[in-house]
Design a protein around this motif. Structure first.
Motif, PDB file in Angstrom:
ATOM      1  N   HIS A   1       0.869  -1.174   0.000  1.00  0.00           N
ATOM      2  CA  HIS A   1       0.000   0.000   0.000  1.00  0.00           C
ATOM      3  C   HIS A   1       0.911   1.231   0.000  1.00  0.00           C
ATOM      4  O   HIS A   1       1.861   1.311   0.799  1.00  0.00           O
ATOM      5  CB  HIS A   1      -0.890   0.025   1.244  1.00  0.00           C
TER       6      HIS A   1
ATOM      7  N   ALA B   1      -3.533   1.191  -3.359  1.00  0.00           N
ATOM      8  CA  ALA B   1      -3.426  -0.085  -2.654  1.00  0.00           C
ATOM      9  C   ALA B   1      -2.379  -0.983  -3.298  1.00  0.00           C
ATOM     10  O   ALA B   1      -2.022  -0.835  -4.471  1.00  0.00           O
ATOM     11  CB  ALA B   1      -4.772  -0.802  -2.663  1.00  0.00           C
TER      12      ALA B   1
ATOM     13  N   SER C   1     -11.055  -4.394   3.984  1.00  0.00           N
ATOM     14  CA  SER C   1     -10.133  -3.254   4.016  1.00  0.00           C
ATOM     15  C   SER C   1      -9.690  -2.843   2.609  1.00  0.00           C
ATOM     16  O   SER C   1      -8.522  -2.619   2.358  1.00  0.00           O
ATOM     17  CB  SER C   1      -8.903  -3.594   4.857  1.00  0.00           C
TER      18      SER C   1
ATOM     19  N   ILE D   1      -8.716  -0.523  -0.091  1.00  0.00           N
ATOM     20  CA  ILE D   1      -8.302   0.869  -0.203  1.00  0.00           C
ATOM     21  C   ILE D   1      -8.685   1.401  -1.581  1.00  0.00           C
ATOM     22  O   ILE D   1      -8.362   0.804  -2.601  1.00  0.00           O
ATOM     23  CB  ILE D   1      -6.784   1.004   0.025  1.00  0.00           C
TER      24      ILE D   1
ATOM     25  N   SER E   1      -2.019   3.536   9.479  1.00  0.00           N
ATOM     26  CA  SER E   1      -2.880   2.448   9.003  1.00  0.00           C
ATOM     27  C   SER E   1      -4.331   2.665   9.415  1.00  0.00           C
ATOM     28  O   SER E   1      -5.260   2.491   8.609  1.00  0.00           O
ATOM     29  CB  SER E   1      -2.383   1.100   9.546  1.00  0.00           C
TER      30      SER E   1
ATOM     31  N   ILE F   1      -5.909   5.505   7.355  1.00  0.00           N
ATOM     32  CA  ILE F   1      -6.264   5.052   6.003  1.00  0.00           C
ATOM     33  C   ILE F   1      -7.525   4.200   6.054  1.00  0.00           C
ATOM     34  O   ILE F   1      -8.423   4.337   5.212  1.00  0.00           O
ATOM     35  CB  ILE F   1      -5.093   4.264   5.383  1.00  0.00           C
TER      36      ILE F   1
ATOM     37  N   TYR G   1     -10.038   6.142   3.831  1.00  0.00           N
ATOM     38  CA  TYR G   1      -9.793   5.853   2.418  1.00  0.00           C
ATOM     39  C   TYR G   1     -10.122   4.425   1.995  1.00  0.00           C
ATOM     40  O   TYR G   1      -9.659   3.981   0.948  1.00  0.00           O
ATOM     41  CB  TYR G   1      -8.334   6.191   2.088  1.00  0.00           C
ATOM     42  N   CYS G   2     -10.894   3.712   2.793  1.00  0.00           N
ATOM     43  CA  CYS G   2     -11.321   2.360   2.423  1.00  0.00           C
ATOM     44  C   CYS G   2     -12.787   2.365   1.993  1.00  0.00           C
ATOM     45  O   CYS G   2     -13.567   3.232   2.406  1.00  0.00           O
ATOM     46  CB  CYS G   2     -11.119   1.392   3.586  1.00  0.00           C
TER      47      CYS G   2
END
Length: 298
Positions: free
Chosen positions: A57, A91, A129, A131, A172, A175, A179-180
């Protein structure tokens, strides 16, 4: 592009981006004993990278205004001025390409997908998860973490691996939340550590206070994930593992300073500071006196 057919960009490798960019990095975390996160800082001439497959990522942060853009899974974004502080997020598994019409200064941060997924699972009890790629966004939290990582590299790792591990976890989680694709609820942690397990960790920290300790190393002592360990540790102690280790180092240093036969540089090494100047600054910040003045007052 698939990893079997194309160029793979693996930040775990030395000078990872040398395979796609003209110049080597100005700063790199390779060899810094960091776990699950990689950082490179670059100043590059105008260029267009070949299409490549991201192994981790990835976050790219621009620190100089320039005309440029990216291509994500074949879709091109950009061709207009990019401003300092703007960034992209992509990702692992993404087909990626970048181009710049002018000299550009930027930072690349890569997070190991396994580390990220473990943090996601422990914080949400979910494996969801995904991204979503983002281009030309501004995020002050990510920017702050990036500067902290850059400063840590420039200092030669003065704050230690526990500090970097905490930054990686914070990045983490941010994000995950911002951003997921899936919006997941964070788990609640209550009750703190079992006293016996907490004592195991405390004893270990004090025994190996001279070493650069990893969060995963401490978490493995009590068979927990780093994220879960951090949450319970702070509930039990009131400070983060990194802050607690600093407190233990200063406490040990105060004991050793009572011995006039030990030099201050020797004491700094015995309590895990590999730079005497950093030891003196940290000691002064917490105690209110330099190590020398503290010793003189004993």
């Amino acid at each position: 592009m698939s990893p079997e057919k194309g160029l793979i960009l693996d930040f775990a490798q030395t000078d990872a981006m040398k395979s796609i960019l003209p110049n080597t990095s100005i700063l790199s975390s390779h060899g810094a004993n960091w776990e699950g996160i990689h950082v490179e800082y670059h100043r590059q001439p105008p260029n267009e990278s070949p299409e490549h497959y991201l192994q981790q990522h990835s976050i790219g942060i621009i620190f100089s205004s320039a005309i440029g853009g990216v291509a994500v899974n074949g879709k091109r974004y950009g061709s207009e001025p990019c401003q300092s502080g703007e960034m992209f997020i992509a990702a692992a598994g993404t087909d990626f390409q970048s181009y710049a019409a002018e000299e550009q200064e930027f930072m690349a941060i890569a997070i190991n997908p396994t580390d990220f997924d473990n943090t996601v699972y422990e914080s949400t009890n979910s494996n969801l998860s995904e991204i979503i790629p983002h281009w030309k966004i501004r995020d002050l939290l990510i920017l702050g973490i990036a500067w902290a990582l850059k400063t840590e590299l420039e200092s030669g790792g003065l704050n230690g691996t526990l500090y970097v591990d905490a930054l990686k976890n914070a990045l983490s989680l941010h994000i995950l939340q911002r951003y997921c694709a899936q919006k997941t609820k964070m788990r609640d942690f209550e009750g703190g550590f079992d006293p016996h397990k907490l004592q195991i960790v405390i004893n270990y920290i004090n025994e190996y206070i001279h070493r650069d300790l990893h969060l995963s190393e401490l978490a493995n002592l009590v068979q927990m994930s780093p994220y879960y360990f951090c949450r319970l540790f702070k509930q039990s102690i009131g400070v983060t593992p990194h802050q607690y280790v600093i407190q233990c180092r200063i406490k040990k240093a105060k004991q050793l300073l009572k011995r006039q036969d030990l030099s201050i540089i020797y004491i700094s090494q015995q309590v895990g500071f590999h730079d005497q100047s950093h030891f003196s600054k940290t000691f002064s910040k917490i105690v209110g006196l330099t190590p020398k003045k503290y010793r003189d007052q004993l």
